[in-house]
Design an enzyme around this catalytic site. Structure first.
Site, mmCIF file in Angstrom:
data_model
loop_
_atom_site.group_PDB
_atom_site.id
_atom_site.type_symbol
_atom_site.label_atom_id
_atom_site.label_comp_id
_atom_site.label_asym_id
_atom_site.label_seq_id
_atom_site.Cartn_x
_atom_site.Cartn_y
_atom_site.Cartn_z
ATOM 1 N N MET A 129 0.817 -1.205 0.000
ATOM 2 C CA MET A 129 0.000 0.000 0.000
ATOM 3 C C MET A 129 0.854 1.260 0.000
ATOM 4 S SD MET A 129 -3.168 -0.655 -0.286
ATOM 5 C CE MET A 129 -3.794 0.973 0.104
ATOM 6 N N ASP B 137 11.144 3.871 5.642
ATOM 7 C CA ASP B 137 10.886 2.472 6.002
ATOM 8 C C ASP B 137 11.925 2.035 7.028
ATOM 9 O OD1 ASP B 137 9.692 -0.073 6.031
ATOM 10 O OD2 ASP B 137 9.171 0.126 3.915
ATOM 11 N N VAL C 178 2.106 2.077 7.616
ATOM 12 C CA VAL C 178 2.819 0.922 8.173
ATOM 13 C C VAL C 178 1.818 -0.194 8.446
ATOM 14 C CG1 VAL C 178 4.587 2.403 9.175
ATOM 15 C CG2 VAL C 178 2.613 1.732 10.573
ATOM 16 N N GLU D 212 -0.690 -2.935 10.273
ATOM 17 C CA GLU D 212 -1.803 -2.648 11.176
ATOM 18 C C GLU D 212 -1.464 -3.052 12.614
ATOM 19 O OE1 GLU D 212 -5.230 -1.191 9.993
ATOM 20 O OE2 GLU D 212 -3.382 -0.459 9.110
ATOM 21 N N LYS E 294 1.688 2.481 15.141
ATOM 22 C CA LYS E 294 1.108 3.665 14.510
ATOM 23 C C LYS E 294 1.088 4.846 15.479
ATOM 24 C CE LYS E 294 -1.841 1.145 11.208
ATOM 25 N NZ LYS E 294 -1.458 1.791 9.934
ATOM 26 N N SER F 65 -6.847 0.712 7.825
ATOM 27 C CA SER F 65 -8.130 0.198 7.353
ATOM 28 C C SER F 65 -8.979 -0.347 8.488
ATOM 29 C CB SER F 65 -7.900 -0.921 6.325
ATOM 30 O OG SER F 65 -7.139 -1.976 6.905
ATOM 31 N N HIS G 32 -7.826 6.730 3.500
ATOM 32 C CA HIS G 32 -7.850 5.286 3.281
ATOM 33 C C HIS G 32 -7.914 4.990 1.783
ATOM 34 C CE1 HIS G 32 -10.024 1.194 3.584
ATOM 35 N NE2 HIS G 32 -8.718 1.027 3.582
ATOM 36 N N ASN H 292 -6.503 -1.121 -2.422
ATOM 37 C CA ASN H 292 -5.478 -1.868 -3.149
ATOM 38 C C ASN H 292 -6.075 -2.559 -4.382
ATOM 39 O OD1 ASN H 292 -2.855 -2.973 -3.484
ATOM 40 N ND2 ASN H 292 -3.471 -4.848 -2.476
ATOM 41 N N GLU I 130 -11.257 7.097 0.955
ATOM 42 C CA GLU I 130 -12.094 7.534 2.070
ATOM 43 C C GLU I 130 -11.302 8.548 2.892
ATOM 44 O OE1 GLU I 130 -14.941 3.826 3.339
ATOM 45 O OE2 GLU I 130 -12.802 3.613 3.776
ATOM 46 N N ASN J 214 -14.995 -1.099 4.191
ATOM 47 C CA ASN J 214 -14.625 -2.350 4.866
ATOM 48 C C ASN J 214 -15.702 -2.797 5.841
ATOM 49 O OD1 ASN J 214 -12.264 -2.620 3.479
ATOM 50 N ND2 ASN J 214 -10.927 -1.955 5.140
#
Length: 751
Positions: free
Chosen positions: A322, A341, A404, A406, A411, A436, A457, A460, A469, A507
């Protein structure tokens, strides 16, 4: 009369070259409507009555990046059926007049050239386009439930032949200039600054003789071969659409008529077909979705009392699938991007992912090799430890997107660093999360300046999915939301604003769909998996639920299901038997990416996937009871009714403020049957009383200990009062609901 033109600008040089520029003074894009045709017909009157002073005509545009976007659909939507056919005939006659001019004509295409704009270009002797990958050229009318009816179907078929023209017409494919040239829609592609020079050069050349290949001419003239090609096209279209899009059959018949009877008969068939198609439910729903997408560009700003900040430099934290997709989108749009990263190896992998996507852009002619290299050079990589240093470079970015894995603690740590760490972003920068599954409010607790924390959001694959979103957290300020919205639109996405909640909107409504599919999988038999997938594709989904789980990845699907089940509520029923999937995932059954999931995917592309009997039987053995049926009469209801129920909850809880948003999100984010108009529209079409009745029956017929088929109270009350989904926002007040739902019906009034 020429002095009274409002939508066309005319200039003529000493060489007798007339340049006709389309330039609608009231809009940012050119479209073809009655006013434009008034001007065009006046120009054609002069050209046809010329005295030799005009030696050639160049049709161009006065708007940067836009030639002609197509017909004025807002005008068409207001036409009565009796006025539609004369409107179509007027366009056909105007383009026929262009095609028959005794002087050479050139379409100089500087930007978007779609639908009627492309049909006008096809009527010219020559077509030349600027070399820019963001330009779209083609005839996408079938995506609106109609067909090219200003001569596009007929002219393209007679110029290219049935075998070459039908695939593009039936898919509504739009292409960048170089691909359009390969497809025969364009004759030349030149640098943007050389466009008019190239057009003048072409005026000095004899018009090309356009005709199909020898094989195509044989097919078109021999009835048995012509019928064979057309029937084959109809069969292939039906295999893809299951007959849900009547425009495909109408288009094939119109093209066949042009080959069999001739040019004028083809034009007549085009008009008659569109006149029939506009009365179909599929066309009405597809047109409505088009208007909703246009309206989303404006309505998203309606509640924001501020202007967005320009985003020229951005940062992305995390370069996974993503994150790399987001970096690719940002770099393609011309932004400088700072990519973070965990270490050098991860950064190398992330940059390789971006490079592969840019290489694909080059192969598909969306950008040149030079533009691809320039995009890569706009990306500046750094390890995530740099966030703890004053040399992070974030002092110069306008917006940061966290992407990053979930993990809520990870986060939160990142947002704390972004907001107040040694390398924190500038105080005016927006801090966005691509999460997400976690609430934005929960992530913002790590920040001191919580107003600038929002959700962005993406879906993919980022390059293909058109929806974003924009999530308003409990403390998100309007300025940050406006900036995020503007950036999403700059990336070419359709952005919707949603409230903060588990799974947000898309989702959240997807979870009960996937959960119920897993329940059905445990009921067996093995063959039922493929049958369920086929049933849902016949209903209109782009793929069945098990194909979707494999596409997402079993590992990702299971994680999302479990995390959102706890957050969304106890009514989501994930069968206990899915624990066997964890063992399968550990053994490499991760879905399509791993070669096997609910299906086993052959290494040879032409072979079809087959059900993974070992995995499915393991699931079946965990169930208390099994089904012997391979076909169920309630498959669609079992999968769709819980989605409608969850959408109703989203309206009641204020995740979205209009049922139109649900329709747009489920079509663009899930691919849900566009011809049905979206999830909320589907519920309104069958009636909420029927939704409640079907759910009640499902609860009676199937084991339902958690109430997954129990309609929420607000849905029951709306059904009893015969109100639409939108009434759930207002608490069911009929007068208020009638006023608010008129938005969908009169949406064109704002344009």
């Amino acid at each position: 009369m020429m002095n009274e033109l409002t939508h066309l600008q005319i200039e003529q040089d000493a060489d007798g070259i007339m340049i006709v520029r389309f330039d609608d003074p009231e809009r940012s894009t050119n479209t073809l409507g009655s006013t434009t045709f008034n001007d065009l017909e006046a120009v054609l009157d002069q050209l046809e009555g010329r005295d030799g002073a005009i030696n050639g005509v160049i049709f161009a545009s006065g708007k940067p990046g836009n030639f002609i976007a197509g017909v004025d659909l807002f005008e068409i939507s207001k036409l009565d059926r009796g006025d539609l056919e004369p409107f179509l005939e007027r366009g056909q006659k105007a383009f026929e007049r262009i095609a028959r001019l005794p002087i050479t004509t050139v379409a100089a295409i500087n930007g978007t050239c779609l639908g009627g704009g492309c049909e006008l270009a096809l009527a010219c002797d020559w077509r030349v386009a600027s070399d820019h990958g963001r330009i779209s050229i083609g005839l996408p009318e079938i995506s609106l439930g109609i067909l090219p009816a200003w001569g596009g179907t007929t002219r393209l078929t007679l110029q290219h032949g049935l075998m070459r023209s039908l695939p593009g017409l039936l898919t509504g494919r739009v292409m960048p200039p170089r691909r359009a040239m390969k497809a025969g829609l364009i004759d030349e592609v030149v640098r943007p600054e050389a466009l008019l020079t190239a057009a003048r050069r072409l005026l000095r050349k004899s018009p090309p003789r356009r005709q199909p290949s020898r094989l195509d001419r044989i097919v078109m003239t021999l009835p048995p071969l012509r019928r064979l090609v057309c029937r084959s096209a109809e069969r292939q279209a039906h295999e893809k659409t299951f007959g849900n899009y009547p425009a495909a059959g109408e288009l094939i018949r119109a093209a066949e008529t042009a080959c069999r009877v001739g040019h004028q008969a083809g034009l007549d068939a085009e008009r008659a077909a569109v006149t029939r198609l506009v009365d179909t439910e599929a066309c009405r729903n597809l047109m409505r979705l088009f208007f909703l997408r246009q309206d989303a560009k404006r309505s998203s700003w309606a509640t924001l009392d501020t202007k967005p900040a320009d985003v020229e430099t951005a940062a992305v934290i995390g370069g996974g699938v993503m994150g790399a997709g987001i970096v690719h989108a940002l770099a393609r749009a011309g932004l400088a991007v700072r990519l973070f990263d965990v270490n050098e190896a991860a950064l190398s992998a992330a940059l390789n992912r971006v490079r592969k996507q840019l290489d694909q852009d080059v192969r598909s002619k969306k950008m040149s090799p030079l533009e691809s290299r320039q995009a890569m050079h706009r990306i500046c990589p750094a390890t995530i430890n740099g966030l703890e240093s004053t040399a992070s470079g974030l002092r110069h970015v306008d917006l940061v997107i966290e992407a990053v894995s979930e993990n809520i603690e990870l986060k939160r740590r990142i947002f704390g660093l972004l907001d107040a760490g040694p390398g924190a972003a500038t105080p005016g920068a927006v801090l966005a999360s691509n999460t997400s599954s976690f609430r934005i409010g929960d992530l913002a607790t790590a920040a001191t300046h919580r107003g600038r924390v929002v959700g962005m959001h993406f879906f993919n694959p980022v390059a293909k999915m058109p929806l974003v979103e924009i999530v308003r957290g409990p403390e998100s300020d309007d300025a940050s939301l406006a900036t995020a919205l503007q950036l999403a639109q700059k990336l070419g996405k359709t952005a919707i604003t949603v409230g903060d909640g588990p799974g947000f909107l898309v989702n959240r409504v997807l979870i009960p769909y996937l959960a119920e599919a897993l329940v059905m999988a445990t009921e067996g038999p093995v063959e039922r998996i493929a049958t369920i997938d086929r049933t849902m594709k016949q209903w209109g989904m782009p793929m069945g639920p098990f194909e979707l789980i494999d596409q997402i990845g079993l590992d990702v699907s299971m994680y999302v299901l479990r995390s959102l089940k706890e957050a969304v509520g106890s009514h989501i029923h994930v069968p206990e038997g899915v624990s066997v999937l964890a063992d399968a995932i550990e053994q490499g059954a991760t879905g399509r990416k791993g070669g096997r999931g609910f299906y086993v995917y052959p290494t040879r592309k032409r072979r079809k996937p087959r059900p993974n009997e070992q995995l499915i039987n393991a699931l079946i053995r965990t169930a208390d009871h099994q089904s012997s049926a391979t076909v169920d009469d309630d498959t669609v209801d079992r999968l769709m009714m819980p989605m409608i129920n969850e959408a109703a909850r989203s309206l009641v809880e204020g995740i979205v403020d209009h049922s139109d948003t649900i329709d747009l999100a489920t079509v663009l984010g899930l691919g849900l049957a566009p011809f049905r108009g979206g999830l909320a529209h589907y519920a309104d079409t069958i009636g909420l009383d029927q939704v409640v009745a079907r759910m009640t029956e499902l609860s009676r017929r199937h084991d339902d200990p958690v109430g997954r088929f129990q309609p929420i109270g607000a849905l029951r009350r709306a059904a009893d009062a015969h109100l639409p989904m939108q009434s759930l926002v207002t608490g069911g007040d009929a007068a208020t609901t009638a006023d608010q739902t008129s938005r969908s019906k009169t949406i064109t009034a704002n344009h």
